[in-house]
Scaffold this active site. Structure first.
Site, mmCIF file in Angstrom:
data_model
loop_
_atom_site.group_PDB
_atom_site.id
_atom_site.type_symbol
_atom_site.label_atom_id
_atom_site.label_comp_id
_atom_site.label_asym_id
_atom_site.label_seq_id
_atom_site.Cartn_x
_atom_site.Cartn_y
_atom_site.Cartn_z
ATOM 1 N N TYR A 5 -10.613 27.761 21.831
ATOM 2 C CA TYR A 5 -9.172 27.705 21.601
ATOM 3 C C TYR A 5 -8.610 26.458 22.305
ATOM 4 C CZ TYR A 5 -4.246 28.761 22.040
ATOM 5 O OH TYR A 5 -2.879 28.674 22.001
ATOM 6 N N ASP A 29 -14.035 35.776 25.968
ATOM 7 C CA ASP A 29 -12.739 35.887 25.297
ATOM 8 C C ASP A 29 -12.964 36.703 24.021
ATOM 9 O OD1 ASP A 29 -10.481 35.483 23.664
ATOM 10 O OD2 ASP A 29 -10.064 33.515 24.537
ATOM 11 N N ARG A 48 7.194 42.858 39.726
ATOM 12 C CA ARG A 48 6.113 41.867 39.715
ATOM 13 C C ARG A 48 4.824 42.506 40.236
ATOM 14 N NH1 ARG A 48 5.481 38.528 43.803
ATOM 15 N NH2 ARG A 48 7.672 38.076 44.153
ATOM 16 N N LYS A 86 -2.224 38.388 19.876
ATOM 17 C CA LYS A 86 -2.857 38.354 18.561
ATOM 18 C C LYS A 86 -3.053 39.771 18.008
ATOM 19 C CE LYS A 86 -2.858 34.024 19.730
ATOM 20 N NZ LYS A 86 -3.999 33.317 20.287
HETATM 21 C C1 LIG Z 1 -4.194 32.404 21.335
HETATM 22 C C2 LIG Z 1 -5.445 32.408 22.078
HETATM 23 C C3 LIG Z 1 -5.444 32.258 23.465
HETATM 24 C C4 LIG Z 1 -4.179 32.023 24.261
HETATM 25 O O1 LIG Z 1 -3.330 33.120 24.240
HETATM 26 P P1 LIG Z 1 -1.713 33.028 24.335
HETATM 27 O O2 LIG Z 1 -1.307 34.450 24.261
HETATM 28 O O3 LIG Z 1 -1.261 32.184 23.193
HETATM 29 O O4 LIG Z 1 -1.394 32.380 25.633
HETATM 30 C C5 LIG Z 1 -6.664 32.330 24.113
HETATM 31 N N1 LIG Z 1 -7.820 32.517 23.440
HETATM 32 C C6 LIG Z 1 -7.843 32.652 22.101
HETATM 33 C C7 LIG Z 1 -9.149 32.860 21.405
HETATM 34 C C8 LIG Z 1 -6.664 32.596 21.370
HETATM 35 O O5 LIG Z 1 -6.704 32.710 20.043
#
Ligand SMILES: *Cc1c(COP(=O)(O)O)cnc(C)c1O
Length: 383
Positions: free
Chosen positions: A103, A175, A51, A200
């Site tokens: 998101y 982000d 961790r 992603k």
């Molecule tokens: C999918 C997504 C998230 C969240 O990520 P997870 O890995 O699903 O928890 C945050 N911001 C954007 C722009 C996303 O597409």
């Protein structure tokens, strides 16, 4: 640290360490161990418990930091775990300005979790600088941008927003999930904190979740690291390895995905049942110019409005190669229905105001043969 003059693609393939020094392993080993032996009192290897530290995760963190031109990176179990960890640096009574198109999970965590802890949020269209200025309050601590936004593909001018954050002593958080560091490096444009859903594009194979925060400021790193290891949101070793492996092909995947996306966006424009195509690589897109200035690519996310709910239903039922599923950025093309999937928890009035309607579809273009993808869409859009 010595400055690393290798180009992006080389850094992505070879990572931070190039190979593991002990064995010469080219593929960085998965240190699948929860705990580590101490030889004696005050005599350890620097690793105590996974961790807190894990060599595979560290290799991944160093690699992602390298790609984003950041000093430090923290790897989390998901994008939401990263965002949640980040939000805990704020205190009750502090105020954030946040992109209104966002998101759905990020909106949900602000509205349904952190609001109860006293974090105030103003949502605004962050593509308009005046809106941000008007939203500033005495207790504003940070601006949170998504650019391009999910799902409406709106583009904020990171450099211009950073002039506001610098002047007002605020943190700028971006982000960068849709662009990835291959196309856009927010820290170079004045951001303080970069966030990723590594699930992603970074992972790229729809096989594992992960999240990242990249920062330059040492105090911020320590604060975030303390929260991460205390709450147990650190990415496990096998997942770390999968993302490291995914990152090796990031640039070739994105080049191909973008090439396919440009063709598909142009194809969609010719379709009668498609009313509007939102792809920032189209010259008519409102964010085209800003994106061209701050990024080196447009990505492979396309949102589009169709003429009716019946067309939505037909497309989602009839696509055969493109898969109707949530998520994005992977080698497989996915089509998503934000209204009931990614944005299900956003109130109807908020969605209506933004334009996240029941006629909006979001397409994540993969690396398949583009003619196959186009004929799949053509068939689903036929009468
Ligand atoms: C999918 C997504 C998230 C969240 O990520 P997870 O890995 O699903 O928890 C945050 N911001 C954007 C722009 C996303 O597409």
């Amino acid at each position: 640290m010595k400055s690393d003059c290798r180009n992006f693609e080389t850094k992505a393939v070879h990572g931070s360490s190039n190979f593991e020094t002990r064995t010469g392993a080219i593929s960085y080993p998965i240190y699948q161990s929860a705990t580590f032996r101490h030889e004696g009192l005050n005599h350890g290897t620097g690793y105590d418990y996974s961790r807190l530290q894990n060599p595979t995760r560290e290799e991944l963190e160093k690699t992602v930091a390298l790609l984003e031109n950041g000093k430090e990176c923290l790897a989390y179990t998901s994008g939401m775990a990263a965002i949640s960890g980040l939000l805990t640096i704020f205190k009750s009574g502090e105020h954030l300005i946040v992109s209104d198109d966002l998101y759905g999970g990020t909106y949900r965590i602000f509205e349904q979790i952190y609001k109860d802890y006293g974090i105030e949020v103003t949502y605004t269209d962050t593509t308009i600088i005046e809106n941000i200025k008007k939203s500033l309050k005495a207790n504003t601590k940070a601006i949170y941008l998504e650019t391009p936004t999910n799902p409406l593909m709106k583009i904020a001018d990171i450099k211009k927003v950073s002039e506001i954050t610098k002047k007002n002593n605020l943190l700028l958080m971006v982000d960068n999930t849709f662009m990835t560091p291959y196309y856009q490096k927010p820290l170079n444009l004045g951001a303080d904190i970069v966030i990723h859903s590594g699930t992603k594009f970074l992972g790229g194979h729809n096989d594992t979740l992960s999240g990242f925060i990249i920062v330059n400021d040492e105090d911020l790193v320590q604060k975030l690291r303390f929260i991460q290891v205390s709450t147990g949101a650190s990415l496990p070793p096998f997942d770390s390895w999968l993302i490291l492996r995914g990152i090796k092909t990031l640039s070739v995947r994105l080049d191909k995905q973008q090439e396919n996306a440009i063709k598909i966006a142009n194809f969609l424009k010719t379709q009668n049942k498609v009313k509007k195509v939102l792809y920032p690589g189209l010259k008519e897109h409102t964010g085209y110019e800003i994106l061209t200035n701050q990024a080196t690519g447009f990505g492979s996310m396309i949102s589009f409005y169709v003429d009716s709910k019946a067309t939505v239903e037909k497309i989602l039922k009839e696509v055969k190669i493109i898969i109707f599923a949530e998520s994005l950025g992977g080698v497989e093309s996915l089509i998503t229905y934000p209204d009931t999937q990614t944005h299900a928890d956003m109130p109807h009035e908020v969605k209506a105001k933004l334009g996240v309607t029941d006629k909006l579809l979001r397409l994540s273009v993969g690396i398949e043969n583009v003619d196959d993808l186009i004929s799949d869409l053509k068939n689903a859009l036929s009468d």
